[in-house]
Design a protein around this motif. Structure first.
Motif, PDB file in Angstrom:
ATOM      1  N   VAL A 239       0.811  -1.216   0.000  1.00 43.57           N
ATOM      2  CA  VAL A 239       0.000   0.000   0.000  1.00 43.57           C
ATOM      3  C   VAL A 239       0.847   1.270   0.000  1.00 43.57           C
ATOM      4  O   VAL A 239       0.571   2.200  -0.786  1.00 43.57           O
ATOM      5  CB  VAL A 239      -0.985  -0.013   1.187  1.00 43.57           C
ATOM      6  CG1 VAL A 239      -1.756   1.304   1.266  1.00 43.57           C
ATOM      7  CG2 VAL A 239      -1.942  -1.202   1.068  1.00 43.57           C
TER       8      VAL A 239
ATOM      9  N   SER B 175      -2.305   0.306  -3.114  1.00 37.42           N
ATOM     10  CA  SER B 175      -3.256  -0.797  -3.029  1.00 37.42           C
ATOM     11  C   SER B 175      -2.506  -2.078  -2.684  1.00 37.42           C
ATOM     12  O   SER B 175      -1.283  -2.164  -2.808  1.00 37.42           O
ATOM     13  CB  SER B 175      -3.998  -0.970  -4.366  1.00 37.42           C
ATOM     14  OG  SER B 175      -3.092  -1.281  -5.401  1.00 37.42           O
ATOM     15  N   LYS B 176      -3.274  -3.091  -2.261  1.00 37.44           N
ATOM     16  CA  LYS B 176      -2.693  -4.380  -1.900  1.00 37.44           C
ATOM     17  C   LYS B 176      -2.511  -5.240  -3.142  1.00 37.44           C
ATOM     18  O   LYS B 176      -3.421  -5.945  -3.561  1.00 37.44           O
ATOM     19  CB  LYS B 176      -3.592  -5.098  -0.882  1.00 37.44           C
ATOM     20  CG  LYS B 176      -3.745  -4.382   0.446  1.00 37.44           C
ATOM     21  CD  LYS B 176      -4.664  -5.177   1.377  1.00 37.44           C
ATOM     22  CE  LYS B 176      -4.823  -4.495   2.715  1.00 37.44           C
ATOM     23  NZ  LYS B 176      -5.697  -5.281   3.633  1.00 37.44           N
TER      24      LYS B 176
END
Length: 782
Positions: A376, A381-382
């Motif tokens: 992140v 974001s993952k």
């Protein structure tokens, strides 16, 4: 036995006294315990064989002794001397009462042999209750005591070893001092030492002495380093590689090297080598035990020292491990690149300072998190990063990288992201598996680098190089550059065109041997390159003729300078050359024109000089001869007296030499005066106007010669007539004033004038009268 002890017989009914006596002795000899009978004064009157064996004495030597004799060496168990008056037999005689179960320690016959006995003394009374005799029995419990002692030593050794192993955090000195003192105690010694060996077992460093040894030792400046050659008896444990026991240290021994004054006095000594594998790492020694050292002492000291060394090795290994872990943690934590690691479950286990600075996320907020949480801060974001793909290659379709380079188990890639910088950033990453000490994969580690600025710099550098190449391609000079091996790294358009290459890029990687068929020419280029590189010195304006690939002969002005790195090291050579053929042709033409002019001028000068020479010779009726320096040397008498002309004192010496030579030749006084006057005129001008010079005086074939050579600039041919014939004419750089006077005073004058000066030789004949010459009507054109 030779002596027959007198004892009160035990009465046996039906037997006479002799038989009773024999029976009594027989029964005492059959007893396994030692039995001694003393009379009322304490003197031994009987001893059975067991007693004699215990004390290692012949019975005849034992009979007749008393408890007060000094050779008995009897002690309490704690080592204190047992007073003779307190011995069981003496107390029994004194009190008339039996004494039971008294423990004594005795060194029978040999002070080094220790024995334990349970002693009982029973008095035999006379009818009046006085003591007639006392029967003493000795029960030898030495083996039992030794077994107990061995058990106690083993317990103490085990206790010492346990304590040693509990000293894991103690210092080296604390461990070695404890082990040494324990070794001294276990062997019941009074002194001890410990020395460590170097890697080659040739030098031993005395590490520590026991407290007892330090208290007794009075040697000052005791050395601590000993070579194996300088070690005396204590070095035998190293040389023989086994324990050495010396129970009589005073006995002669070829290995002894003596001890310094004040050293601890040794009575007994034992030392053992300490091995690590087959290598001796230390030697430990003890000394001055009250009893002889034996294999039990060797075993106790060896086991203790081995335990000490094992602890030191363990400490060393643990310290190495701790240092390695600390260094690894420090390295990772202080790496300039952001670096983080995950375990097999994908949870973050490392998040270094650089990662904190790049992402703004603290380590305590990230350690322990999984499920791609670490992505992140980098991408917003993952998503799987390189570190994820190392452990899970099946996630390749979900990663953000346009291309991944896989090499030797490493994954490398770069991509753009908006999470690091608002304006966008380019980041580079490299990930590898994380292994434990057994080589098992326990996780993965990734280093990330923000290369945005580098990318901008690379683009700027690329544009700058393109601009530089554009500039070089549009200048008339030919430019190239090579590495240290004379391999081309680049050139400009003019150079590539000159050697018929399609573009400057084609020259990269080539050498001069690739560009010309003339190998000698290529070797010359390479040699000049290496000279510039190795001497770190420019080679400037080397003008040479060169045949171009189209067979044109051209003149080139070449300059080569060393190329330097930012650190100042020579990394190659830069060459620039210019076609100067037109200029060279113009210079050659100008040179030829000047040489023709100079030749014409020189010929005119020579002709003029020859004209003046002949004219002057004719005008002066042969009195003045213009000649050269070589001819002047042939005319001057070889034995002429040479005099310096630098000052007025030299002038006086010359005048005296001329007068002396002239008078010796019988020259008339008037002619002597005239000659001296002429020489004086020439010498004065040389000293005053021409930086001095040299004079010669001689007599040759009826003629007096006087010559003066000055250091002036000589006379130009154009002024020779005026300088030599016109009255009052003078040339400051050389002799000029007075030539007309000189011609009227002497018979002949020889004159040589060149750029290094003017040389005049005057002659006066001894017999021939001087011919008058008039120079009053010279033409004004001279």
């Amino acid at each position: 036995m030779d002596k027959q002890p007198v004892v009160r017989p035990i009465y046996v009914p039906g037997k006479n006294d002799i038989e009773n006596e024999r029976c009594f002795r027989y029964r005492l000899e059959a007893i396994s315990a030692g039995v001694i009978i003393q009379d009322h004064e304490g003197k031994v009157i009987f001893a059975n064989r067991a007693a004699c064996s215990l004390f290692e004495l012949d019975c005849d030597k034992l009979v007749g002794t008393t408890p007060f004799d000094s050779e008995w060496h009897i002690f309490y168990e704690d080592g204190a001397i047992f007073p003779p008056e307190e011995l069981p037999s003496v107390v029994a005689i004194r009190t008339g009462k039996p004494i039971k179960n008294t423990l004594i320690v005795q060194f029978p016959n040999k002070p080094s042999k220790k024995c334990w006995f349970i002693v009982e003394a029973k008095p035999i009374l006379n009818p009046d209750n006085t003591v007639a005799e006392v029967v003493i029995t000795y029960d030898d419990i030495t083996e039992e005591k030794r077994a107990q002692e061995l058990l106690r030593l083993n317990e103490e050794r085990l206790e010492a070893l346990v304590k040693l192993y509990q000293m894991g955090n103690a210092s080296l000195h604390e461990i070695t001092d404890y082990a040494l003192e324990a070794g001294v105690k276990l062997t019941k010694s009074k002194a001890g030492y410990l020395a460590f060996a170097d890697e080659n077992e040739q030098m031993f460093i005395m590490h520590s002495w026991s407290g007892g040894a330090l208290e007794e030792c009075q040697v000052k400046g005791m050395p601590i380093r000993y070579s194996i050659e300088s070690m005396g008896l204590w070095g035998e444990a190293v040389r023989q590689r086994k324990p050495i026991i010396t129970n009589d240290y005073s006995a002669p021994n070829p290995y002894k090297k003596g001890m310094p004054k004040g050293h601890v006095k040794l009575t007994r000594h034992m030392n053992v080598p300490v091995f690590d594998g087959d290598k001796i790492v230390a030697v430990a020694g003890v000394g001055n035990k009250d009893e002889n050292y034996d294999e039990s002492d060797v075993r106790q000291l060896t086991l203790l020292m081995n335990g000490m060394w094992s602890l030191l090795q363990r400490q060393h290994s643990e310290q190495i491990q701790r240092d390695a872990e600390r260094r690894l943690a420090d390295i990772i934590n202080f790496l300039p690149d952001p670096t983080f690691a995950i375990d097999l479950d994908g949870k973050v286990i490392i998040w270094n300072h650089a990662t904190e600075q790049l992402t703004g996320v603290k380590a305590e907020d990230m350690i322990g998190k999984g499920d791609f949480e670490y992505a992140v801060p980098f991408y917003g974001s993952k998503i799987p990063m390189l570190i994820s793909l190392v452990l899970h290659p099946e996630l390749e379709e979900k990663h953000p990288y346009p291309f991944i380079d896989k090499k030797n188990g490493k994954l490398m890639a770069e991509t753009r992201t908006q999470a690091i910088r608002p304006e966008g950033a380019v980041i580079w990453g490299m990930a590898t598996p994380l292994y434990d000490s057994q080589g098992n994969v326990v996780g993965a580690i990734e280093s990330v680098r923000d290369i945005t600025d580098r990318k901008k710099s690379e683009q700027a550098l690329k544009e700058q190089k393109e601009l530089l190449q554009l500039v070089m391609d549009n200048i008339p000079q030919y430019i190239f550059w090579k590495d240290r091996n004379s391999v081309y790294m680049g050139c400009n358009r003019s150079y590539s065109n000159a050697i018929h290459l399609e573009s400057p890029a084609e020259i990269v990687g080539k050498t001069d041997f690739d560009l010309t068929e003339d190998k000698n020419e290529a070797e010359l280029y390479r040699a000049s390159d290496l000279r510039v590189i190795e001497m770190n010195t420019p080679l400037l304006h080397v003008v040479e003729r060169r045949r171009m690939p189209d067979n044109r002969q051209v003149w080139l002005d070449t300059n080569k300078v060393p190329l330097h790195s930012e650190e100042g090291n020579v990394v190659g050579v830069l060459g620039v050359y210019e076609d100067i053929t037109q200029r060279k042709m113009a210079e050659e033409e100008l040179k030829e024109r000047r040489e023709r002019e100079q030749q014409i001028q020189a010929e005119a000068e020579a002709a003029k000089r020859e004209f003046y020479k002949g004219t002057i010779f004719s005008v002066t009726d042969g009195k003045l001869n213009l000649i050269g320096y070589d001819e002047m040397r042939s005319i001057l008498a070889p034995n002429a007296q040479q005099l310096p002309l630098q000052s007025s004192s030299d002038f006086s010496a010359l005048r005296e030499a001329v007068e002396t030579t002239a008078r010796a030749a019988a020259l008339s006084p008037d002619r002597v005066y005239e000659l001296v006057t002429a020489v004086g005129e020439a010498a004065a001008n040389a000293i005053k106007h021409a930086n001095g010079g040299t004079a010669w005086v001689a007599s040759k074939n009826g003629t007096i010669q006087a010559s003066v050579q000055d250091k002036g600039a000589g006379m130009d041919a154009l002024i020779l007539p005026k300088a030599t014939l016109m009255k009052r004419y003078s040339t400051r750089p050389s002799m000029g004033l007075g030539y007309s006077l000189i011609l009227t005073l002497v018979d002949r004058v020889y004159l040589a004038t060149e750029s290094q000066g003017t040389w005049v030789l005057m002659e006066m004949s001894v017999e021939e009268p001087r011919t008058e010459m008039s120079i009053d009507n010279l033409p004004d054109t001279w």
